[in-house]
Design an enzyme around this catalytic site. Structure first.
Site, PDB file in Angstrom:
ATOM      1  N   ASP A   1      45.724  30.916  30.649  1.00  0.00           N
ATOM      2  CA  ASP A   1      44.498  30.505  31.330  1.00  0.00           C
ATOM      3  C   ASP A   1      44.161  29.058  30.966  1.00  0.00           C
ATOM      4  O   ASP A   1      44.247  28.670  29.797  1.00  0.00           O
ATOM      5  CB  ASP A   1      43.345  31.434  30.925  1.00  0.00           C
ATOM      6  CG  ASP A   1      42.163  31.343  31.849  1.00  0.00           C
ATOM      7  OD1 ASP A   1      41.604  30.241  31.981  1.00  0.00           O
ATOM      8  OD2 ASP A   1      41.790  32.368  32.449  1.00  0.00           O
TER       9      ASP A   1
ATOM     10  N   HIS B   1      46.941  47.786  27.544  1.00  0.00           N
ATOM     11  CA  HIS B   1      46.107  46.675  28.022  1.00  0.00           C
ATOM     12  C   HIS B   1      46.287  46.517  29.524  1.00  0.00           C
ATOM     13  O   HIS B   1      47.402  46.480  30.021  1.00  0.00           O
ATOM     14  CB  HIS B   1      46.495  45.385  27.307  1.00  0.00           C
ATOM     15  CG  HIS B   1      45.409  44.349  27.333  1.00  0.00           C
ATOM     16  ND1 HIS B   1      44.994  43.731  28.495  1.00  0.00           N
ATOM     17  CD2 HIS B   1      44.639  43.832  26.345  1.00  0.00           C
ATOM     18  CE1 HIS B   1      44.033  42.881  28.211  1.00  0.00           C
ATOM     19  NE2 HIS B   1      43.797  42.916  26.922  1.00  0.00           N
TER      20      HIS B   1
ATOM     21  N   CYS C   1      45.033  18.907  35.741  1.00  0.00           N
ATOM     22  CA  CYS C   1      45.146  19.894  34.656  1.00  0.00           C
ATOM     23  C   CYS C   1      45.985  21.100  35.079  1.00  0.00           C
ATOM     24  O   CYS C   1      46.520  21.820  34.212  1.00  0.00           O
ATOM     25  CB  CYS C   1      43.784  20.328  34.136  1.00  0.00           C
ATOM     26  SG  CYS C   1      42.650  21.036  35.342  1.00  0.00           S
TER      27      CYS C   1
ATOM     28  N   ASP D   1      49.423  36.386  29.874  1.00  0.00           N
ATOM     29  CA  ASP D   1      48.293  35.792  30.579  1.00  0.00           C
ATOM     30  C   ASP D   1      48.076  34.388  30.018  1.00  0.00           C
ATOM     31  O   ASP D   1      47.917  34.217  28.809  1.00  0.00           O
ATOM     32  CB  ASP D   1      47.044  36.652  30.366  1.00  0.00           C
ATOM     33  CG  ASP D   1      45.811  36.107  31.077  1.00  0.00           C
ATOM     34  OD1 ASP D   1      45.957  35.176  31.888  1.00  0.00           O
ATOM     35  OD2 ASP D   1      44.705  36.611  30.813  1.00  0.00           O
TER      36      ASP D   1
ATOM     37  N   VAL E   1      47.781  31.844  35.303  1.00  0.00           N
ATOM     38  CA  VAL E   1      48.976  32.526  35.786  1.00  0.00           C
ATOM     39  C   VAL E   1      49.219  33.780  34.965  1.00  0.00           C
ATOM     40  O   VAL E   1      48.825  33.864  33.796  1.00  0.00           O
ATOM     41  CB  VAL E   1      50.228  31.602  35.717  1.00  0.00           C
ATOM     42  CG1 VAL E   1      50.085  30.430  36.664  1.00  0.00           C
ATOM     43  CG2 VAL E   1      50.482  31.120  34.296  1.00  0.00           C
TER      44      VAL E   1
ATOM     45  N   GLU F   1      48.204  54.062  35.375  1.00  0.00           N
ATOM     46  CA  GLU F   1      46.752  53.854  35.393  1.00  0.00           C
ATOM     47  C   GLU F   1      46.385  52.645  36.253  1.00  0.00           C
ATOM     48  O   GLU F   1      46.979  51.580  36.155  1.00  0.00           O
ATOM     49  CB  GLU F   1      46.189  53.623  33.992  1.00  0.00           C
ATOM     50  CG  GLU F   1      44.674  53.406  34.031  1.00  0.00           C
ATOM     51  CD  GLU F   1      44.049  52.979  32.709  1.00  0.00           C
ATOM     52  OE1 GLU F   1      42.815  52.833  32.678  1.00  0.00           O
ATOM     53  OE2 GLU F   1      44.791  52.782  31.726  1.00  0.00           O
TER      54      GLU F   1
ATOM     55  N   GLY G   1      44.608  33.581  40.953  1.00  0.00           N
ATOM     56  CA  GLY G   1      43.579  33.482  41.984  1.00  0.00           C
ATOM     57  C   GLY G   1      42.506  32.463  41.664  1.00  0.00           C
ATOM     58  O   GLY G   1      41.708  32.100  42.532  1.00  0.00           O
TER      59      GLY G   1
ATOM     60  N   LYS H   1      45.117  42.157  35.772  1.00  0.00           N
ATOM     61  CA  LYS H   1      44.781  42.098  37.195  1.00  0.00           C
ATOM     62  C   LYS H   1      46.012  42.348  38.073  1.00  0.00           C
ATOM     63  O   LYS H   1      47.099  41.818  37.830  1.00  0.00           O
ATOM     64  CB  LYS H   1      44.193  40.738  37.535  1.00  0.00           C
ATOM     65  CG  LYS H   1      43.767  40.598  38.999  1.00  0.00           C
ATOM     66  CD  LYS H   1      43.455  39.169  39.362  1.00  0.00           C
ATOM     67  CE  LYS H   1      42.259  38.669  38.602  1.00  0.00           C
ATOM     68  NZ  LYS H   1      41.927  37.271  38.990  1.00  0.00           N
TER      69      LYS H   1
END
Length: 499
Positions: free
Chosen positions: A173, A397, A194, A171, A228, A102, A224, A400
């Site tokens: 963030d 799930h 950071c 993921d 990561v 998918e 992006g 990206k």
């Protein structure tokens, strides 16, 4: 045992994009195959439909993505595009896995009007290439491999479409670190200070995945913008059930407290994985979080006072002594020295360490453990990986796609090397306008006549991260798939007696 080299040990490289796609939709693949010139790059524009269209037409690594997601070793080619057989490579080796994968796309038919399309699937690399170039999606997500092509979902009976496999993904963030980012950043804003948290998280996660679970094919990508992504691609990882995925993700979770309850305590004895994580994180915590040029946790009187107040109440004698000592005009200790002194004082107080004395008689075992664990808990509070665990738990799930472009920054989701993660600078990741400028400069320079350049991205700063991804991740992965398929074939032949 050493022996003669065989094809399974060869380091394959990748040849030309196939010629089967329409000429208008196909990305350029050879040194002279591209006739479409990029428009002059405006460095002030980081993202636009025109820049994105040029990226998809000329630079997006379709061959690489297809080879990876098909898990088909026949998509690798030892001749690096110099054989005529390469041209029809994709047509001869249609993957059984890829058509059931998918994809989802976010497109913008008109400015500000986003349309999200799920359950997209493609028979071949050519179909994927044509669809991306035609639709020019602002975002591409990758999902699971199903039992049927996802594009057929509406024609199938209810609940007939089921996931069969999917990479184990993670993921991380920076927004989840907002409570400990004392550099002035929050939300989508990031800085070099950071960003260090991301490097620490990658090191801890990568080592845990490899050493504790035995995974070998682990790929990391810059998102992006502010995070990561991790893709674990071993066959056993791709086949994990939702329950097993949840167990792996939970294994890496540490309760770091909440907004309502900011205290947390590690269990005793400390799990070996947490001991290892502390050894990785503590030196970087001291270098990047404590000093003024970092997050200043021990850089000023106000900051060290706040930190000392988080010590267990039973360690109040340590708190009082250090606050008085550090507040003296005679104290010239650095933040790193203060941290070492604090740790040593705590160990001495509970009867451990080189200058240990007997611990106070009224100190319970629980209180001793809390004091001993305080430095570890403090380091973890700031630096331990903070996972979006829901991304990892379920096969269906989406995450990206690597190699796409973040619309807010115009930066490419490039592969990251764990061995060099401390050096990775998100602000040096190329933007669309920068890439178009690099293409222009390469093609204007008449001295560039490198026959080794097969893809247009090799003419830009994408060359290094993409080629490292091929050599260090994709080639070993496909060689492992080749060995597995050969062994399965030999085992089947042995069972039926067909030698």
């Amino acid at each position: 045992m050493m022996g003669a080299a065989n094809v399974d040990d060869e380091e394959f490289e990748f040849g030309d994009e196939t010629d089967n796609a329409s000429k208008d939709a196909r990305p350029s693949t050879g040194p002279q195959s591209s006739t479409k010139k990029s428009a002059p790059a405006d460095s002030s524009v980081v993202f636009s439909p025109e820049l994105l269209g040029m990226y998809y037409s000329r630079l997006f690594p379709y061959q690489m993505l297809y080879s990876w997601l098909s898990y088909d070793p026949s998509t690798a080619n030892p001749n690096n595009g110099n054989s005529s057989k390469t041209k029809n490579l994709s047509a001869m080796s249609l993957s059984a896995t890829f058509p059931r994968r998918e994809f989802s796309m976010t497109i913008e038919p008109t400015p500000g009007n986003e349309v999200y399309i799920r359950y997209q699937s493609f028979l071949s690399q050519e179909e994927l290439t044509s669809a991306i170039i035609k639709r020019r999606p602002t975002k591409i997500d990758i999902g699971a491999v199903f039992n049927y092509p996802p594009k057929d979902n509406k024609s199938l009976p209810s609940e007939k479409l089921q996931t069969q496999e999917r990479e184990l993904v993670f993921d991380i963030d920076l927004t989840d670190y907002d409570g400990v980012r004392m550099c002035g950043c929050s939300g989508a804003k990031i800085c070099h200070k950071c960003w260090k948290f991301m490097g620490m998280a990658v090191e801890v996660m990568d080592q845990g995945l490899r050493e504790d679970f035995g995974f070998e094919h682990v790929a990391w990508f810059y998102s992006g913008r502010r995070g990561v992504h991790c893709w674990v691609c071993d066959d056993v990882a791709r086949k994990l059930t939702n329950e097993a995925r949840s167990a792996v993700a939970t294994y890496f979770e540490v309760n770091l407290g909440s907004d309502k309850n900011k205290t947390f305590h590690l269990s005793s004895p400390l799990h070996p994985s947490l001991s290892r994580a502390y050894k990785i994180l503590e030196p970087q915590f001291a270098a990047s979080v404590l000093p003024e040029e970092g997050h200043g946790l021990l850089a000023t009187r106000a900051s060290w006072t706040n930190l000392l107040l988080t010590l267990p109440k039973s360690a109040s004698p340590v708190t009082s002594r250090l606050e008085e000592k550090w507040g003296s005009s005679r104290d010239k200790s650095t933040p790193h020295e203060k941290w070492n002194e604090l740790k040593a004082s705590l160990m001495t107080f509970i009867g451990k360490g080189t200058n240990a004395k007997k611990a106070p008689k009224n100190l319970s075992t629980t209180e001793r453990i809390r004091i001993e664990h305080w430095p570890i808990e403090t380091v973890f509070k700031y630096t331990y990986p903070r996972l979006d665990i829901n991304v990892s738990k379920m096969q269906n799930h989406l995450l990206k796609s690597p190699f796409c472009v973040h619309p807010k920054t115009g930066r490419v989701c490039v592969p990251m090397e764990v061995a060099e993660v401390e050096k990775f600078d998100p602000f040096q990741v190329p933007t669309l306008s920068q890439l178009m400028k690099e293409l222009d400069e390469y093609e204007v320079d008449q001295s560039n006549n490198d026959k080794a350049v097969v893809h247009d991205w090799q003419k830009t700063s994408l060359k290094e991260p993409f080629e490292k991804f091929q050599k260090k991740f994709l080639v070993p992965l496909l060689n492992e798939e080749r060995r597995s398929k050969r062994e399965a074939k030999e085992m089947k032949a042995a069972v039926v007696g067909d030698f």
